[in-house]
Design an enzyme around this catalytic site. Structure first.
Site, PDB file in Angstrom:
ATOM      1  N   GLY A   1       0.805  -1.211   0.000  1.00  0.00           N
ATOM      2  CA  GLY A   1       0.000   0.000   0.000  1.00  0.00           C
ATOM      3  C   GLY A   1       0.843   1.269   0.000  1.00  0.00           C
ATOM      4  O   GLY A   1       0.528   2.240  -0.698  1.00  0.00           O
ATOM      5  N   THR A   2       1.916   1.267   0.759  1.00  0.00           N
ATOM      6  CA  THR A   2       2.762   2.452   0.860  1.00  0.00           C
ATOM      7  C   THR A   2       3.374   2.792  -0.498  1.00  0.00           C
ATOM      8  O   THR A   2       3.335   3.946  -0.948  1.00  0.00           O
ATOM      9  CB  THR A   2       3.871   2.212   1.907  1.00  0.00           C
ATOM     10  OG1 THR A   2       3.242   1.924   3.159  1.00  0.00           O
ATOM     11  CG2 THR A   2       4.771   3.424   2.050  1.00  0.00           C
TER      12      THR A   2
ATOM     13  N   HIS B   1      -1.669  -7.779   2.293  1.00  0.00           N
ATOM     14  CA  HIS B   1      -1.707  -8.268   3.684  1.00  0.00           C
ATOM     15  C   HIS B   1      -2.907  -7.757   4.476  1.00  0.00           C
ATOM     16  O   HIS B   1      -3.156  -8.217   5.588  1.00  0.00           O
ATOM     17  CB  HIS B   1      -0.393  -7.982   4.413  1.00  0.00           C
ATOM     18  CG  HIS B   1      -0.184  -6.582   4.891  1.00  0.00           C
ATOM     19  ND1 HIS B   1      -0.465  -6.195   6.173  1.00  0.00           N
ATOM     20  CD2 HIS B   1       0.283  -5.484   4.263  1.00  0.00           C
ATOM     21  CE1 HIS B   1      -0.157  -4.912   6.320  1.00  0.00           C
ATOM     22  NE2 HIS B   1       0.290  -4.463   5.170  1.00  0.00           N
TER      23      HIS B   1
ATOM     24  N   THR C   1      12.840  -7.684 -10.768  1.00  0.00           N
ATOM     25  CA  THR C   1      12.355  -9.044 -10.993  1.00  0.00           C
ATOM     26  C   THR C   1      11.046  -9.237 -10.242  1.00  0.00           C
ATOM     27  O   THR C   1      10.953  -8.920  -9.058  1.00  0.00           O
ATOM     28  CB  THR C   1      13.405 -10.064 -10.514  1.00  0.00           C
ATOM     29  OG1 THR C   1      14.604  -9.823 -11.253  1.00  0.00           O
ATOM     30  CG2 THR C   1      12.934 -11.494 -10.730  1.00  0.00           C
TER      31      THR C   1
ATOM     32  N   CYS D   1       1.361   2.238  13.421  1.00  0.00           N
ATOM     33  CA  CYS D   1       2.622   2.975  13.416  1.00  0.00           C
ATOM     34  C   CYS D   1       2.664   4.027  14.509  1.00  0.00           C
ATOM     35  O   CYS D   1       3.720   4.556  14.815  1.00  0.00           O
ATOM     36  CB  CYS D   1       2.876   3.602  12.054  1.00  0.00           C
ATOM     37  SG  CYS D   1       1.422   4.363  11.360  1.00  0.00           S
TER      38      CYS D   1
HETATM   39  C1  LIG Z   1      -1.950  -0.545   5.861  1.00  0.00           C
HETATM   40  C2  LIG Z   1      -2.291   0.679   5.086  1.00  0.00           C
HETATM   41  C3  LIG Z   1      -1.395   1.230   4.166  1.00  0.00           C
HETATM   42  C4  LIG Z   1      -0.005   0.688   3.963  1.00  0.00           C
HETATM   43  O1  LIG Z   1      -0.011  -0.534   3.316  1.00  0.00           O
HETATM   44  P1  LIG Z   1       1.323  -1.448   3.394  1.00  0.00           P
HETATM   45  O2  LIG Z   1       1.051  -2.560   2.447  1.00  0.00           O
HETATM   46  O3  LIG Z   1       1.411  -1.904   4.801  1.00  0.00           O
HETATM   47  O4  LIG Z   1       2.446  -0.587   2.973  1.00  0.00           O
HETATM   48  C5  LIG Z   1      -1.805   2.330   3.451  1.00  0.00           C
HETATM   49  N1  LIG Z   1      -3.023   2.860   3.607  1.00  0.00           N
HETATM   50  C6  LIG Z   1      -3.919   2.364   4.490  1.00  0.00           C
HETATM   51  C7  LIG Z   1      -5.253   2.994   4.620  1.00  0.00           C
HETATM   52  C8  LIG Z   1      -3.579   1.262   5.256  1.00  0.00           C
HETATM   53  O5  LIG Z   1      -4.447   0.789   6.147  1.00  0.00           O
END
Ligand SMILES: *Cc1c(COP(=O)(O)O)cnc(C)c1O
Length: 412
Positions: A85-86, A215, A251, A339
């Site tokens: 997500g990040t 995840h 990759t 976090c």
């Molecule tokens: C968990 C989360 C992210 C980050 O996703 P990752 O895969 O952990 O980097 C971004 N935005 C929201 C709203 C999230 O809950």
């Protein structure tokens, strides 16, 4: 004096574990693990290689792309795999802003975004990009009219999350999507929390870019995707070879992609079940807590939120202390954003909906998933009232408040 919450190591050893922190991360579904296994063992080829091994990997990656596209009602060619997500948020926001040739650039977002969006915007501000952080109402939702008012001739991007990770509040994306389309402005959404829990269709929402993460939907960590509407030009974050259709080099993480694809397929199959069954569990948990424990309030907007999330405020307790006490008794919940654990700053989301710092610090998030059972809720409800009572018994604020109630002063 009474011992503090569950400090008996014997008790801790035999405790039944209940996971109510599915907004932080989820268990990998057994089917996902099984789908990934061959690509970690015998089918380990590089998806860019022309031999049999490479072709096996390539075919698996393309199948996963189809599975993710189907969940979003998008085309497979519009899916770019990322590390999560990040990265998806960074790739979308920086990708649009950096691809724009305009001299002045402006971005519109909200105050309650995930840090992956907020910190990306802050970094862009240091490079001269202007950003408007639109406020939200007491339920945690942004008013589309406020988004519209924030727009400028030089606005290149609107980025508004779909469902908030702390409150579960669902944002009015369709209305914002219509505004973006009318003005011909790119529209990105961080849908990491909503994908797999509620229907997410890119056409219906009117988005050009959408972030998701495996995840958070019973897939593996370290893999995600970015939906990029056909014709949208992004400046890539990374340069290199073995491109994902010239959009994301390196990759390919084939086992991760396969895991995300399977997780997407399962999420689609379980979508109605999640909304109904898990929503019922969440509602029962929340209702029972409010009934059994005095001075508890629900944060956010109960009418417009994910079926999986409950954010509760227990007056006169520290959320951190509560989480630790519940954990000692086997229940995993959270004070909100994973976090921000350990940080003294109250949550930016809870502050944004008007909570005072002490109210934000007394708030706790329970987030359910499709592996939770009615027994999990029963067991949690058995433990929770006594934990709150014990924590309040040692809270000086609670004692003085109790005195206040007897008429010696005014409770805050
Ligand atoms: C968990 C989360 C992210 C980050 O996703 P990752 O895969 O952990 O980097 C971004 N935005 C929201 C709203 C999230 O809950």
């Amino acid at each position: 004096m009474d011992q503090s919450a569950g400090d008996d190591p014997e008790e801790a050893k035999s405790v039944r574990r209940i996971y109510l922190d599915n907004s932080a991360t989820t268990a990998v579904a057994p089917e996902v693990f099984e789908a990934m296994r061959p690509y970690l063992t015998e089918n380990y080829g590089n998806a860019s290689s022309i031999h049999w091994y490479g072709q096996q990997a390539k075919a698996a990656a393309e199948k996963a792309r189809e599975q993710v596209a189907r969940l979003l009602n998008a085309r497979a060619s519009e899916i770019v795999f990322t590390s999560g997500g990040t990265e998806s948020d960074n790739a979308a926001i920086r990708g649009i802003v950096e691809a724009s040739r305009a001299e002045k650039k402006h971005v519109v977002t909200t105050v309650i975004e995930h840090h992956a969006v907020l910190y990306t915007c802050k970094a862009l501000e240091k490079r001269g990009v202007e950003v408007t952080y639109v406020r939200v109402g007491p339920g945690g939702a942004v008013d589309p009219a406020d988004i519209e008012r924030a727009l400028r001739p030089e606005t290149v991007l609107i980025t508004v999350m779909h469902a908030n990770n702390e409150l579960g509040t669902i944002q009015p994306l369709e209305a914002i999507g219509r505004i973006a389309r009318e003005r011909d402005i790119y529209f990105h959404t961080d849908a990491v929390q909503s994908v797999g829990k509620i229907p997410v269709g890119v056409e219906q929402l009117g988005v050009d870019l959408l972030s998701l993460s495996a995840h958070k939907l019973h897939g593996p960590k370290g893999v995600g995707a970015l939906y990029v509407r056909k014709g949208t030009i992004l400046r890539p974050l990374l340069y290199g070879g073995h491109d994902d259709r010239d959009r994301r080099p390196g990759t390919e993480n084939v086992p991760g992609m396969v895991g995300l694809g399977k997780a997407a397929e399962l999420a689609m199959a379980h979508l109605e079940d999640t909304a109904a069954r898990v929503g019922t569990l969440r509602d029962r948990l929340e209702r029972s807590i409010v009934e059994r424990v005095p001075q508890v309030s629900v944060n956010g907007d109960p009418a417009h939120r994910l079926p999986t999330t409950s954010n509760l405020r227990f007056d006169y307790i520290e959320g951190e202390g509560f989480v630790i006490a519940m954990d000692l008794r086997g229940v995993a919940c959270s004070t909100g954003a994973a976090c921000s654990s350990g940080s003294v700053e109250p949550s930016h989301v809870l502050s944004a909906i008007g909570l005072k710092p002490e109210q934000a610090r007394s708030s706790v998030r329970f987030s359910l998933g499709r592996f939770n059972t009615p027994e999990d809720i029963d067991a949690t409800l058995e433990i929770l009232p006594a934990v709150v009572e014990r924590l309040r018994a040692v809270s000086p604020h609670y004692k003085s408040a109790a005195v206040g109630e007897k008429g010696l002063g005014v409770r805050d």
